[in-house]
Every structure is written in structure tokens, then in C-alpha cells.
Motif scaffolding. Sequence first.
Motif, PDB file in Angstrom:
ATOM      1  N   UNK A  36    -147.325  39.550  24.266  1.00  0.00           N
ATOM      2  CA  UNK A  36    -148.182  40.746  24.283  1.00  0.00           C
ATOM      3  C   UNK A  36    -147.513  41.889  23.534  1.00  0.00           C
ATOM      4  N   UNK A  37    -146.145  41.965  23.665  1.00  0.00           N
ATOM      5  CA  UNK A  37    -145.422  43.027  22.966  1.00  0.00           C
ATOM      6  C   UNK A  37    -145.559  42.861  21.463  1.00  0.00           C
ATOM      7  N   UNK A  38    -145.340  41.603  20.980  1.00  0.00           N
ATOM      8  CA  UNK A  38    -145.478  41.369  19.546  1.00  0.00           C
ATOM      9  C   UNK A  38    -146.910  41.645  19.065  1.00  0.00           C
ATOM     10  N   UNK A  39    -147.877  41.214  19.862  1.00  0.00           N
ATOM     11  CA  UNK A  39    -149.287  41.424  19.480  1.00  0.00           C
ATOM     12  C   UNK A  39    -149.606  42.914  19.368  1.00  0.00           C
ATOM     13  N   UNK A  40    -149.060  43.707  20.260  1.00  0.00           N
ATOM     14  CA  UNK A  40    -149.319  45.150  20.247  1.00  0.00           C
ATOM     15  C   UNK A  40    -148.809  45.774  18.943  1.00  0.00           C
ATOM     16  N   UNK A  41    -147.544  45.458  18.590  1.00  0.00           N
ATOM     17  CA  UNK A  41    -146.974  46.079  17.391  1.00  0.00           C
ATOM     18  C   UNK A  41    -147.530  45.486  16.101  1.00  0.00           C
TER      19      UNK A  41
END
Length: 409
Positions: A36-41
Motif C-alpha cells: 500500500x505504501x508503494x502504491x501510494x507513492x
Amino acid sequence: MSSDPWGRVDETGTVYVRTSEGEQVVGSWQAGTPEEALAYFERKYEGLVVEIGLLERRVRTTDLSAKDAQTAIEHLRTQVDEHHAVGDLAALRVRLDALVSTVDSRREERKVQKAKQADEARAAKDALVTEAEQLAQSDQWRSAGERLRALVDIWKGLPRLDRKSDDELWHRFSHARSAFSKRRKAHFAALDAQREDARKAKEKLVAEAESLSKSTDWGPTAARYRELMDSWKAAGRAQRESEDDLWNRFRGAQDVFFAARGEVFAERDAEQVENLKLKEELTVEAEKLVPITDLKAARAAFRSLNERWEAIGHVPRDARPKVEGRMHAVERAIQEAEEGEWRRTNPEARARAAGLTGQLQAAVDKLRGQVDAARAAGNNAKADKLARELEGRQALLDQALKGLEEFGG
């Protein structure tokens, strides 16, 4: 730990982006899974891609100023340099650098275009000023005035130049308009004065025309109306409202006079036609007196006819020469008969004619004898000379004998 080609998340939740200078910290993510962190950035990266794409389109297709475009580029570059997104940040920098070049190129193009537009605007305003200065000398007041007003609208639609140049050209343009306006006002002021003088002069002409409208002195009054018409034409035009009213009065007065004269002349013409018939009848009677056989009776008859002729009155002018000529021919025939009678009955004239004839006869007889003697003597030259003299005296004798016959032999 989670990763993709452009970034990763370590076990502490720190997010990194891979660059040509090595990994750079993007941020920290504690609210969910590493994916989710990678998807956000990554979404933040896509947002930058979209913004750069929109800016590229604006630079390419709109009139976005170089200053505003540069500000937008710097804003996006800051976001890219701060590494708050996961993706190919180097590619975004390349696009931003290319966009800077495009903006610089557009800035130069616009600078050139602006200079060209300024030159065109200057040339256009120079042309407007030149035309306005030419129109300022025109006497075509209406068309020149309309054109000057149109030039003002054209001027307003042109770009401004630098203040000094624009003010100088506008001063000349405005001065030309003012000069034309001043000349036009002076012209129409003078025209108004002329029309007022014309109105006063025509008032007097109308007054006289109206005073003559009841005249029955046909010839002199008609002549005076012609003079008044000449004066009317020479007076010039008054103001339109006055001109129409004065002309109607002037023409109306003439119409009254000429209508009355026309009625009188029509009656007179009818009378003269009847007079012509009567005189033609008298002419036929007079012509029956020719040839003259009884001078005394012919003279008395003609005197009676002539008295009746004089009592009849005028005939139409175009018929007068013919009918009077016929009557004069009879009168001349009587006069010739009277002259012949006088010559026959005048004793003194007869005696003179007889004496002249006798003298000429004696001279002819003498010359004839001299001619015969000269020829008998063989002097032909003298005989020819005397013969020529004899010929002249014989002609005079023949003429004298003819005249003597008119006295009765």
C-alpha cells in the motif's frame, strides 16, 4: 520488505526511490502494508506525470506566458527533486528540461513575433496618420469625415507602441482630425452665411413676383419674370426649408400670371385665325382685279378692299407674310398701271422724249453718211471707227423710240 523496479519499503516502513545517484528516501509509511505504501507513492508519481503532461500541452497549444510557464516548471521540478514519489524521476527531469527549452524557444519566437507585430503596428499607424493628413486637406466633407471616423476605429484596434512613438503618432493623427474639423466648420459657417444672403435676396424676388402676378401688361411683365428667374438662379441656394417654401411662392406667382396670359392669348389666337380667313377672302377679291383693264375702277375697288382689310385686325404672325404679300402684289400691279398712264398722258415728258428721239435720229443719219464717204474714199480704218460710234448711237435711238411708243406713238 516490499519493492518494485523504482522503489522499495524496508521493515521499518521507510520508502525509498531508486535514482541514478542511488536510493533516496521518499517518506515513511506506518498506516498499512508495504504494498500500500508503494502504491501510494506511485500514485503521487502518476500525478506528477499528469501535471507535466498538462503543462506540456498548455505550453504547446495556449498563449501561456513564459513567466507563468517557468513558474509552473520550477514548482514541478521542486516536487521531483524532493523525492516524494516513486517512479522514473530522471525521466520527469528530462521532460522538464525539454519543457524549459521549449519555453525559451517560445519566448524567443514571441519576442520576434512581438517585434514584428510592433513593426506592423507602427507601419499601420504611420499609414493611418498619412491618410488622415491627406484627408485633412479634402473638401469632400461627408466622405472624408466618415473615413476619418473609420480610421479612429482602426487605430483603436491596433496594438500600442512604445509610449513615445505612440504619443507622437497620435498627436499627428489627432492634429489632422482637428484641422479637418476646423476647415469643415469654417466652410459650413460660410455656406450658412451665403444661404442666409440667398434667402434675403430671394425674399425680395418673391415679393416682386407676387406683386406682378395680377399684371395684364403681358409683354413687359413676362420679360421681367425672365429677369427675375435669372436673378433667382444667380442668388444661390438658401437653407433647404426656406428654399422650398420660397420657390413654391415664386413659381406660384409666375403660374398665376402666365395662366392668365395664356387664357388671353388663346382668345386672341382664335380671333386671329378668324381674321386670317377674312383677309384671305379679301385677297381673293383683290387678285381678281389683275390684270388691270379699267384703272379708275380697279383703284376704287382696291381702296374699298384695303379699308375693309385694315378694319379686320391682326392675323397669326407666321401667316402674315404670305397673305400680306398677295395683297401687296395687287397693289404693285395698280401702281405700275398708274405709272404707265402717267407717262402716256404727260405732255412735257412726251415732248422731251420726242426731242431726244429727233436729235438721236439726226446724229445716226449723219454718222451713216460719214461711214459711207470714208469707205468710198478707201479709208476703212476711219470707216470702222465711225461704224462703232454709229452702233452706239443707234442703240440709244432704239431705246428712245421704245419710250416714245409708251406715250402713244
